[in-house]
Design an enzyme around this catalytic site. Sequence first.
Site, mmCIF file in Angstrom:
data_model
loop_
_atom_site.group_PDB
_atom_site.id
_atom_site.type_symbol
_atom_site.label_atom_id
_atom_site.label_comp_id
_atom_site.label_asym_id
_atom_site.label_seq_id
_atom_site.Cartn_x
_atom_site.Cartn_y
_atom_site.Cartn_z
ATOM 1 N N GLU A 326 24.840 -6.271 46.047
ATOM 2 C CA GLU A 326 26.027 -5.519 46.483
ATOM 3 C C GLU A 326 26.282 -5.607 47.993
ATOM 4 O OE1 GLU A 326 25.542 -1.584 44.868
ATOM 5 O OE2 GLU A 326 25.673 -2.300 42.816
ATOM 6 N N ASN A 369 23.741 -10.865 43.899
ATOM 7 C CA ASN A 369 24.248 -10.077 42.762
ATOM 8 C C ASN A 369 25.280 -9.065 43.253
ATOM 9 O OD1 ASN A 369 23.930 -9.322 39.947
ATOM 10 N ND2 ASN A 369 22.911 -7.445 40.648
ATOM 11 N N HIS A 404 29.800 -4.200 35.107
ATOM 12 C CA HIS A 404 29.941 -2.810 34.661
ATOM 13 C C HIS A 404 31.431 -2.603 34.405
ATOM 14 C CE1 HIS A 404 25.840 -1.703 35.493
ATOM 15 N NE2 HIS A 404 25.917 -2.237 36.703
ATOM 16 N N GLU A 433 24.238 -7.021 34.529
ATOM 17 C CA GLU A 433 24.134 -5.570 34.295
ATOM 18 C C GLU A 433 25.241 -5.076 33.373
ATOM 19 O OE1 GLU A 433 23.766 -3.320 37.911
ATOM 20 O OE2 GLU A 433 22.595 -4.874 38.916
ATOM 21 N N ASP A 435 27.646 -3.366 30.884
ATOM 22 C CA ASP A 435 27.845 -2.260 29.950
ATOM 23 C C ASP A 435 29.333 -1.998 29.870
ATOM 24 O OD1 ASP A 435 28.034 -0.995 32.469
ATOM 25 O OD2 ASP A 435 26.181 0.149 32.215
HETATM 26 C C1 XIL Z 1 20.860 2.280 38.617
HETATM 27 C C2 XIL Z 1 19.755 2.757 37.697
HETATM 28 O O1 XIL Z 1 20.030 2.340 36.380
HETATM 29 C C3 XIL Z 1 19.622 4.262 37.784
HETATM 30 O O2 XIL Z 1 18.524 4.720 37.006
HETATM 31 C C4 XIL Z 1 19.418 4.666 39.241
HETATM 32 O O3 XIL Z 1 19.393 6.068 39.321
HETATM 33 C C5 XIL Z 1 20.534 4.122 40.096
HETATM 34 O O4 XIL Z 1 20.608 2.719 39.928
HETATM 35 N N1 XIL Z 1 24.018 -1.451 40.044
HETATM 36 C C6 XIL Z 1 22.730 -1.869 40.237
HETATM 37 C C7 XIL Z 1 21.605 -1.137 39.617
HETATM 38 O O5 XIL Z 1 22.521 -2.923 40.836
HETATM 39 O O6 XIL Z 1 20.448 -1.206 40.390
HETATM 40 C C8 XIL Z 1 21.954 0.292 39.346
HETATM 41 O O7 XIL Z 1 20.888 0.881 38.618
HETATM 42 C C9 XIL Z 1 23.252 0.378 38.590
HETATM 43 C C10 XIL Z 1 24.388 -0.209 39.403
#
Ligand code: XIL
Length: 677
Positions: A326, A369, A404, A433, A435
């Site tokens: 990020e 990422n 996401h 990641e 969802d």
């Molecule tokens: C999230 C975890 O899933 C949570 O448990 C934690 O509290 C916060 O981070 N993008 C990312 C991940 O790169 O590392 C994040 O993971 C979700 C968003």
Amino acid sequence: MRRVLAGVLATSVLAGLVTIAAQASPRTAAADEPVVVVSSTFDDGTTQGWTARASEVVAPSTAVAHSGTHSLAVTGRTAGWQGPSLSILDKTQKGVRYEFSVWVRLAAGQTGTSAKVSVERRTAGTPSYDQVVSSTAVTADGWANLKGSYTLAADVDFLTAYVEAASETASLHIDDFSMSYTPLPPIQTHIPSVKDVLADHFTVGAAVENAQILNNHGQLLAKHFNSITPGNQLKWDATEPTEGTFRFADADALVNWAKANGSAVRGHTLVWHQQTPAWVFKDAAGNDMTATPENKALVLARLDAHIRAVVGHYGADIPVWDVVNEVIDENQADGLRRSKWFELTGLDYLRTAFRVAREVAPNAQLVINDYNTNVPSKRDKLYDLVVKLRAEGVPIDAVGHQMHINVQWPSVTETEAMLTKFAPLGIDQQITEMDISIYTDNSQSYPTPPREVLLTQAYRYRDMFELYKRHSDKISSVTLWGLADDGTWLDSFPVTRKDHPLLFDTRLQAKDAYWGVVDPSRIGETTTTTTPTTTSGSTTSTTTTTTTSSSTTTTSKTATLTTTTSLPPAPCTVVYTVVSEWQGGFQGEVRVTNGTANAISPWSLTWSYSAGQQITQLWGGVHTQDGANVTVRNASWNGTIAPAGTVTFGFLGTWADRNVKPIAYTLNGVSCRAMIR
Ligand code: XIL
């Protein structure tokens, strides 16, 4: 087997729940029936095992009570972490998710503060602290309910639950503490494995926490996924909480699980602007760093040492790293996020991170990422950065698209443009990641996810995976951010509410979303019933999902519908399905429809077996079997079948010669129509 623990009495709050001795194995309890392992009401005038954590004083009190006559009063606190504490060591099973609830109120005259519930666990004497309920406002004017869930994932020799308060000296009361769990049904072993279905295209991963490699979760993970990403265990705050002190126990457990189960591991993440401990950005005098040459040198040295230690610890066991996470901000003209890293070092933190990672793990794939990489302005800024750094020789091997997304956004077209944008670079791409939130804005919250939304989600999964497959020459892995809907970061991000973004539901059963990935022709065969429950002060829900046809039969939905509508009305209809069958055993499912104009409550369904079948386990109801005769009564949460409504329950059974389906059913003594499937 079932008995009430001494000093541990079920209260009216817990009516309808089963209270059993904690030592009983969870597997002996019926699936979906909540089981209370601790209930502290203090109404017998004792502390019921609660003690102080230090020199504060805990004592039963009649000054206030949430229910009954007594609460537990806590006085004489001198530090925030002090408060009432209960050993739960012999009540807790590893890998089982427990729901905690406690009522908290400040003593009369105290100024409002916040309280939280935590667990202290110790392994070989080393303590760790896990938060169960986050800071919640408490006052002297009324009771606040603190609720949350906790799963123990490590072997421990000490385990306590405790309530603490932000104010160091506040005196408080607690009452009606309970700790309970709801046993899960078995995972579906006869449905296709996601990883096998996609084996020709890419590996398929899930982000996991340590509890998710255990019990049913571990089985589900092993069945469907061939890659895991530790969700938090490799982040800086987990691996190097204080300078030079490295902790790898949690991540090691995940990596060892992956090795034992033939699964890949994605390392996430070495550099991020979040979950980085404050010490990283403090100078030698303990002050926040400002952008000076000395501070830049110090922070880059820390980065170098961190990556050397973490990547070096895993060597070849972690062949893919999200080196930086990020770092893009498309609203900056230069596209670079104004993080502390950037503020202190400019682009040099990126250069250092990739260079050191390459040096320590020459064969690992190094990934940049980010999220929202489908958004054209962000995508293009990321692209420009990758091109610039690679031209300098910075070893970036792959781009990670977090993905996401939600049920409406983004479009497939925009997502496709994201993949094709990077194609000319010949660089690997990974979906890291994914969802699909059921929400499209922060104001929404469904106590029960609407069926249309879950179907929309299933079609979105279908469409996105179709897209990934079309571009699988560019994509080496697709990872989902979580295993099942009982564990998703979206429950607390961006707001607190229950989300259902993954392929498996809160009971680990396949959703329509799963069929969207595995076999879209079967989207819509899954029926979902949902039990509203309350967690953390907001309403959440447990979703019961069942697929109503056997995994080997393809049912024509049109034909079924025609048959149903052409028949005269019946007071009740029963569809008895053998979901899967193996030598001597089977998994069955029954769906009952109320054909009357009145709600049926409670309900009791009977049938008899003609070939000696025996039910061994049932979920979504409570069963008894007397010889051939089976009676299934409702569970505590599905006691009412609305007019035209349905209930579904599932079960495991044994058979000897033949597994003949029953032909006659009665619901509360009335004969039902049997639909043969
Ligand atoms: C999230 C975890 O899933 C949570 O448990 C934690 O509290 C916060 O981070 N993008 C990312 C991940 O790169 O590392 C994040 O993971 C979700 C968003």
